[in-house]
Design a protein around this motif. Structure first.
Motif, mmCIF file in Angstrom:
data_model
loop_
_atom_site.group_PDB
_atom_site.id
_atom_site.type_symbol
_atom_site.label_atom_id
_atom_site.label_comp_id
_atom_site.label_asym_id
_atom_site.label_seq_id
_atom_site.Cartn_x
_atom_site.Cartn_y
_atom_site.Cartn_z
ATOM 1 N N CYS A 291 0.809 -1.220 0.000
ATOM 2 C CA CYS A 291 0.000 0.000 0.000
ATOM 3 C C CYS A 291 0.845 1.273 0.000
ATOM 4 O O CYS A 291 0.311 2.367 -0.122
ATOM 5 N N HIS B 280 3.237 1.607 -2.287
ATOM 6 C CA HIS B 280 3.334 1.833 -3.729
ATOM 7 C C HIS B 280 1.971 2.029 -4.367
ATOM 8 O O HIS B 280 1.768 2.923 -5.163
ATOM 9 N N ASP B 281 1.061 1.133 -4.030
ATOM 10 C CA ASP B 281 -0.297 1.267 -4.554
ATOM 11 C C ASP B 281 -1.116 1.956 -3.479
ATOM 12 O O ASP B 281 -1.773 1.316 -2.670
ATOM 13 N N THR C 153 -3.677 4.199 -3.515
ATOM 14 C CA THR C 153 -5.045 4.705 -3.603
ATOM 15 C C THR C 153 -6.002 3.517 -3.607
ATOM 16 O O THR C 153 -5.605 2.399 -3.949
ATOM 17 N N TYR D 99 -8.307 2.957 -5.631
ATOM 18 C CA TYR D 99 -8.408 2.480 -7.004
ATOM 19 C C TYR D 99 -7.298 1.487 -7.323
ATOM 20 O O TYR D 99 -7.527 0.409 -7.863
ATOM 21 N N ARG D 100 -6.069 1.870 -6.965
ATOM 22 C CA ARG D 100 -4.926 1.018 -7.322
ATOM 23 C C ARG D 100 -4.918 -0.297 -6.560
ATOM 24 O O ARG D 100 -4.542 -1.331 -7.098
ATOM 25 N N ALA E 209 -7.487 -2.370 -8.286
ATOM 26 C CA ALA E 209 -7.007 -2.777 -9.607
ATOM 27 C C ALA E 209 -6.018 -3.936 -9.476
ATOM 28 O O ALA E 209 -6.009 -4.865 -10.276
ATOM 29 N N ARG E 210 -5.195 -3.869 -8.440
ATOM 30 C CA ARG E 210 -4.208 -4.919 -8.179
ATOM 31 C C ARG E 210 -4.912 -6.244 -7.869
ATOM 32 O O ARG E 210 -4.532 -7.295 -8.357
ATOM 33 N N ASP F 107 -6.505 -7.561 -11.022
ATOM 34 C CA ASP F 107 -5.473 -8.093 -11.895
ATOM 35 C C ASP F 107 -5.122 -9.536 -11.531
ATOM 36 O O ASP F 107 -5.010 -10.404 -12.392
ATOM 37 N N PHE G 148 -5.986 1.797 -16.215
ATOM 38 C CA PHE G 148 -5.252 2.616 -15.254
ATOM 39 C C PHE G 148 -6.131 3.604 -14.504
ATOM 40 O O PHE G 148 -6.039 3.775 -13.306
ATOM 41 N N THR G 149 -6.960 4.290 -15.273
ATOM 42 C CA THR G 149 -7.893 5.248 -14.685
ATOM 43 C C THR G 149 -9.168 5.165 -15.496
ATOM 44 O O THR G 149 -9.252 4.384 -16.429
ATOM 45 N N THR H 116 -14.417 3.966 -8.518
ATOM 46 C CA THR H 116 -14.007 2.884 -7.623
ATOM 47 C C THR H 116 -15.166 1.920 -7.388
ATOM 48 O O THR H 116 -14.945 0.724 -7.238
#
Ligand SMILES: Nc1ncnc2c1ncn2[C@@H]1O[C@H](COP(=O)(O)OP(=O)(O)OP(=O)(O)O)[C@@H](O)[C@H]1O
Ligand SMILES: [Mg+2]
Length: 397
Positions: free
Chosen positions: A99, A101-102, A104, A106-107, A110-111, A114, A122-123, A127
């Motif tokens: 967290c 690095h990622d 937000t 959203y990220r 997304a992780r 994935d 990416f965007t 959310t």
């Protein structure tokens, strides 16, 4: 000297390097052996064992100071269980999210998406949309999804605990599939800031990683050094010295490994045949300089001036008032408009959070309270870094 000779000379020097494999000392290397973490490995394996039968383990909350092996042990245990389950049971999916690095919502989502084979741009999506895609993907998979949220305090500090709240409730919304959360942090105060409901579901089980002692760090370093250095290149006492320094600074294995690596690099740069305690001492200064420069670079201008004022006072101020007087003098010398004492007090708070000063409130009996402010790093280092700032060299000279 002919260019050819320069190349040869450098290559010769390299072939005499003290290292055989310096990568082994890097923080992201996952070692095969984790001495003195047997108990934590056993506990975490017990907690996660239901995965073998395709059942959902409890959520786990892991905490302990920096460099105590939380990330290494968690990744190790999950990797081993995954290997064991392969071809034997229903299988599970695990997602590791850092967290820091990622950072937000959203990220993070997304992780997770994935890892479930669901591509998320990416965007561009809301959310809420990503969250429902994650849910759909978990239902399609139908098994247990283990989500590791490492350095989870970074996410919560920036964006609150809403995502955590939703993730801890997700099992009630899923028709198929289940989620287990593993939250990891080195920030003890984090627990206090977290919503009680979130904390009680995240911390179904808690696991504490105590700091290492000097002896334990010695074992850890020996294990790694054997793979990293050419035999016989470490002078006696080098490992013990690194371990002792790191143990004094709250038993941090990362710090101990960094010291050893940087000491090796200094020895190599010099073409020395052995790494000595003196190399470690210099490594310590080099590392401190790096960390302090990193921190100081990000400070606002007046934050730097406050630090300079503390330096002028010999590294320690008996009260915010004293510090403010010294700060105003620096502003006058530089021809800069000073900020208010209130703002300086806030800046001190920031410096404290960054770990570069400590600000302790001391009661003076009936004379009230005062805040004693002291540098936590060596004044020489701070001076070196601040001196590159416009005008400060003269002020600090
Ligand atoms: N018992 C151990 N044996 C060998 N290496 C270890 C051990 N514990 C930690 N390390 C090593 O020390 C470094 C730091 O460990 P790790 O990243 O797991 O710490 P952490 O507790 O996650 O710290 P942070 O809170 O800062 O993230 C890594 O390089 C890791 O491989
Ligand atoms: Mg970690």
């Amino acid at each position: 000297m002919l260019p050819d000779d320069i190349v040869l000379e450098e290559l010769m020097r390299l072939s005499k390097s003290v290292f055989v494999n310096r990568e082994v000392l890097r923080p992201d290397y996952v070692p095969e052996k984790l001495p003195h973490r047997e108990e934590q490995i056993r506990r975490l394996t017990q907690i996660l064992a239901p995965l073998v039968r395709g059942e959902r383990p409890s959520n786990v909350f892991i905490y302990g100071l920096t460099g105590t092996g939380k990330t290494a042990v968690t990744r190790y245990v999950l990797m081993k269980i995954k290997e064991y389950v392969e071809g034997r049971g229903p299988g599970f999916i695990y997602v590791y999210v850092n967290c820091r690095h990622d950072d937000t919502t959203y990220r993070v989502l997304a992780r997770i998406a994935d890892a479930l084979g669901e591509r998320v741009p990416f965007t561009g999506l809301s959310t809420a949309e990503v969250f429902s895609r994650v849910k759909a993907a978990i239902e399609r998979f139908g098994g247990v999804v283990v989500v590791v949220l490492d350095e989870i305090d970074f996410l919560v500090k920036k964006h609150g605990d809403e995502l955590l709240y939703r993730l801890t409730r997700i099992n009630g919304e899923l028709r198929r599939g289940k989620v287990t959360l593993i939250g990891i942090t080195n920030d003890v105060s984090f627990v206090e800031r977290l919503d009680a409901r979130v904390m009680s579901s995240l911390g179904e089980v808690e696991l504490v990683f105590p700091p290492y002692t000097a002896e334990q760090l010695t074992d850890i370093l020996k294990e790694r050094a054997e793979k990293a250095f050419r035999p016989g290149t470490l002078a006696p006492g080098v490992i013990e010295y690194c371990a002792a320094v790191a143990a004094k600074e709250h038993g941090d294995a990362r710090r101990a490994l960094d010291l050893l690596r940087v000491a090796g690099e200094i020895a190599e740069r010099e073409g020395a045949e052995k790494v000595t305690v003196d190399h470690v001492k210099r490594a310590r200064q080099e590392i401190e300089l790096d960390t302090v420069s990193e921190v100081i670079k990000t400070l606002p201008y007046h934050g730097k001036l406050v630090l300079a004022a503390l330096l002028v006072l010999g590294g320690k101020a008996q009260s915010t008032g004293d510090l403010y007087i010294a700060y105003r003098q620096i502003c006058r010398a530089l021809g800069t408009e000073p900020v208010t004492q209130r703002r300086v007090s806030d800046l001190v708070g920031e410096l404290d959070m960054l770990g570069i000063v400590t600000a302790r409130v001391i009661s003076k009996g009936r004379y009230g309270k005062t805040r004693v402010i002291a540098l936590t790093v060596s004044p020489e280092t701070v001076k070196k870094v601040l001196s590159v700032e416009e005008g400060l060299r003269e002020v600090l000279a």
